[in-house]
Scaffold this motif. Structure first.
Motif, short mmCIF file in Angstrom:
data_model
loop_
_atom_site.label_atom_id
_atom_site.label_comp_id
_atom_site.label_asym_id
_atom_site.label_seq_id
_atom_site.Cartn_x
_atom_site.Cartn_y
_atom_site.Cartn_z
N ILE A 140 1.15 4.51 -2.61
CA ILE A 140 0.01 5.42 -2.86
C ILE A 140 1.55 6.81 -3.50
N SER A 145 1.34 -1.37 -0.50
CA SER A 145 -0.12 0.20 -0.24
C SER A 145 0.63 0.78 -0.20
N VAL A 154 -8.39 5.99 -6.83
CA VAL A 154 -6.73 5.30 -6.08
C VAL A 154 -6.85 3.74 -5.56
N GLU A 155 -8.67 3.86 -4.73
CA GLU A 155 -8.29 2.69 -3.85
C GLU A 155 -8.98 1.36 -4.42
N LYS A 190 -8.73 11.36 -7.98
CA LYS A 190 -9.26 11.42 -6.91
C LYS A 190 -9.59 9.88 -5.84
N VAL A 191 -9.38 10.42 -4.32
CA VAL A 191 -9.34 9.05 -3.27
C VAL A 191 -9.93 8.19 -3.66
N ALA A 192 -11.44 8.42 -3.83
CA ALA A 192 -11.98 6.80 -4.39
C ALA A 192 -11.50 5.61 -5.81
#
Lengths: 86, 536
Positions: free
Chosen positions: A43, A39, A62-63, A58-60
């Motif tokens: 990043i 992880s 990336v996940e 967006k963070v969403a």
């Protein structure tokens, strides 16, 4: 940029992060396929790609990228036709 | 109602299933409403008040999610406020029930104050439920959940197989399954479900509960100031690590099995964690859905923001030019903070906080080693071969040591246990054992091992149980590997299965084996024993 161009740049970024120049990402590669791509390295890889291609995820996103191909497509969709630094 | 009780297995579950399949033959919507009704009944069984506490929280979350859904794109300010308000509400809701008393006693400790402690009864499963609700709000705001109804949301929150202790699921992975699942009886699903449930029951009542008998006295003694010798300390430390693994993974297998009866697969939560070769690997195998939650909603956003800020300032990030400041800000800080939150989430107490911090440090050391390894051992393959056994041993001992904090009633008791493990209180074993070891006796005595008058059979039985459990955890395929071709959980690869002779099949041999496993499990149900993770 073509998929191959983007893949080549992404492979170089990850190779530098993991200290392994032999890394060659394909559209279907997933994180599980690459030893050490944890992880934290992920990043760093994402921010490296953002900087290189002048995009921001967006963070969403990336996940939930299921594989490298999804990242490549996101870069193509967002990115201006930039010429990445050599 | 515990999964491992007669009332559940022979009362609640048959009624829940008969109603579901029966109503499902008539109309699908009725079966779903029935499932919601029995889930509420399941939750109310302990304390009917629980339902009244959780109901307003469900409605408020639902209302906020509607706001996020409607105004997510058109009014970003409002959407952001609704999301932050929702997360805040859930955290405060959890905080009131779980942390108020701890906060008051900490204030008393630190400021020598005399606050009267509020005694709040924790609604069951609230920690798990809260995380799921927060994830749901974030997913709606991010546009990952487009459509939802109140009925589906209530089912998502209260679905009884995973209500109390997970796995922590996402709405987006559950609801499509509920919509697609047959509401008729399916023999294939039932066979896989009953197998998972039986394996889980066996792990819980045969292994976890038996090992607990040997672990509990040592921790009780350490807490009351009677220090454990070397063998007792290791028995308790190893024993509890195995106990919590068999307890929680047993519970999870049962939850997976129960969900499967309704045609639904829950996500994988355990993948033989004690086989892990490093601590990063451990957290990808232990309580997987918690790691997934913490990574997605705490670690990733935090780490992403920190890394971007550093890059924007033109400072080096970690890679080949690693620097100490990059390590501290980009790695140590987000990792330790995430694991601190994980520790606090498990329980309101200094022991859990320290447990979380310790794992945060473990993970950071592991990451630092990965960075250093690139310079020290550039030949990855040769290094990996040599480091594997060493890495496993180090990881295993680190986990066993940390688990003392998870079990001990106080930090002082954990420290006492650690001292015992380090030989600080000497080493003794029962005379009944020591004097019957032939030539080994003199050798052990010379090594400083004293004889004691404690029970020899308890000593032998305790270590035999630990050896058996350890053998199973380290050498045997896990439940999900045994059932791999039948997709027992989300995230299980069909080909990651066990050896053919250990691979589950709908055959006469397996029927006999599972009948034995479930019979032994049910006959061992004598004493009521709760699951460790149900307290969270």
């Amino acid at each position: 940029m073509t998929e191959q161009d983007i893949l080549a740049v992404l492979s170089r970024i990850l190779g530098e992060l993991l200290g392994d120049d032999a890394i060659a990402l394909a559209m279907t590669t997933t994180r599980e396929d690459v030893p050490g791509w944890d992880s934290f390295a992920y990043i760093n890889f994402i921010v490296g790609a953002e900087t290189e291609f002048g995009v921001k995820f967006k963070v969403a996103e990336v996940e939930s990228f299921p594989d490298v191909g999804a990242i490549v497509r996101a870069i193509q969709a967002k990115g201006p036709p930039l010429h990445p630094a050599p | 109602m515990l999964f491992n009780s007669y009332a559940f297995i022979f009362g609640f579950l048959p009624v829940a299933l008969a109603g579901f399949y029966g109503l499902g033959r008539v109309r699908r919507a009725w079966a779903i409403l029935w499932l919601i009704a029995v889930s509420i009944g399941f939750y109310a069984w302990w304390r009917p008040l629980n339902v009244l506490l959780i109901a307003p929280s469900i409605l408020i979350n639902y209302a906020l999610a509607r706001v996020l859904q409607r105004y997510g794109d058109s009014r970003p300010g409002l959407s952001r406020a609704a999301l932050l308000g929702g997360i805040g509400f859930n955290v405060v809701f959890l905080g009131y029930f779980k942390y108020l008393t701890f906060l008051e006693s900490t204030v008393n400790d630190v400021f020598s104050a005399h606050l009267v402690l509020t005694h709040v009864i924790l609604p069951l499963g609230i920690s798990f439920i809260t995380f799921q609700k927060i994830a749901f709000l974030i997913d709606v705001q991010a546009g990952r959940i487009k459509e939802f109804t109140l009925r589906d949301y209530v089912l998502f929150v209260l679905f009884f197989p995973q209500l109390v202790a997970g796995p922590i699921v996402h709405y987006r992975e559950m609801m499509p399954q509920f919509h697609a699942a047959s509401t008729r009886f399916d023999a294939g699903d039932a066979a896989v479900g009953i197998s998972l449930f039986s394996f889980g029951l066996f792990k819980k009542v045969v292994f976890a509960d038996t090992i607990a008998l040997y672990v509990t006295p040592v921790y009780a003694a350490a807490a009351s100031g009677r220090p454990p010798g070397l063998f007792d300390a290791w028995l308790a430390a190893l024993g509890f690590t195995l106990q919590v693994y068999f307890d929680f993974s047993g519970y999870t297998d049962m939850a997976l099995g129960l969900a499967r009866f309704f045609g639904v697969r829950l996500p994988m939560n355990f993948n033989s964690p004690l086989k892990a070769r490093n601590i990063i690997d451990f957290w990808l195998r232990w309580h997987i859905t918690l790691t997934r939650f913490l990574t997605a909603y705490i670690y990733n956003p935090l780490s992403l923001a920190l890394t971007r800020r550093r890059v924007a300032r033109g400072r080096p990030v970690l890679g080949r030019q690693a620097s100490l400041s990059a390590f501290l800000t980009l790695l140590l800080f987000p990792t330790v903070l995430t694991m601190f939150i994980s520790g606090l989430w498990h329980g309101a107490g200094y022991t859990f906080i320290l447990w979380g911090l310790l794992h945060g440090v473990y993970l950071s050391v592991n990451h630092a080693w990965r960075l250093a390894r690139q310079h020290l051992f550039p030949q990855l393959n040769a290094y990996a071969r040599a480091a594997r056994p060493l890495g496993w041993a180090l990881t295993f001992v680190a986990v066993v040591v940390s688990m003392a904090l998870f079990r001990a009633p106080s930090v002082a008791a954990a420290v006492t246990l650690w001292r015992g493990m380090a030989g600080g209180f000497g080493a003794d074993m029962p005379n009944a054992v020591l004097l019957h070891l032939g030539g080994l006796t003199a050798w052990l005595r010379a090594a400083g091992i004293a004889g004691s008058l404690t029970s020899g059979s308890a000593f032998v039985h305790g270590w035999l149980w630990i050896a058996a459990a350890l053998g199973l955890a380290l050498l045997a395929p896990n439940t999900l590997e045994i059932l791999a071709p039948y997709a027992p959980a989300l995230g299980v690869k069909p080909r990651a299965g066990a050896a053919p002779w250990l691979s589950w099949r709908p055959s006469a041999g397996w029927a006999v084996a599972l009948a034995l496993v479930s019979a032994v499990g049910i006959l061992s149900l004598g004493q009521l024993s709760t699951f460790i993770y149900w307290q969270f």
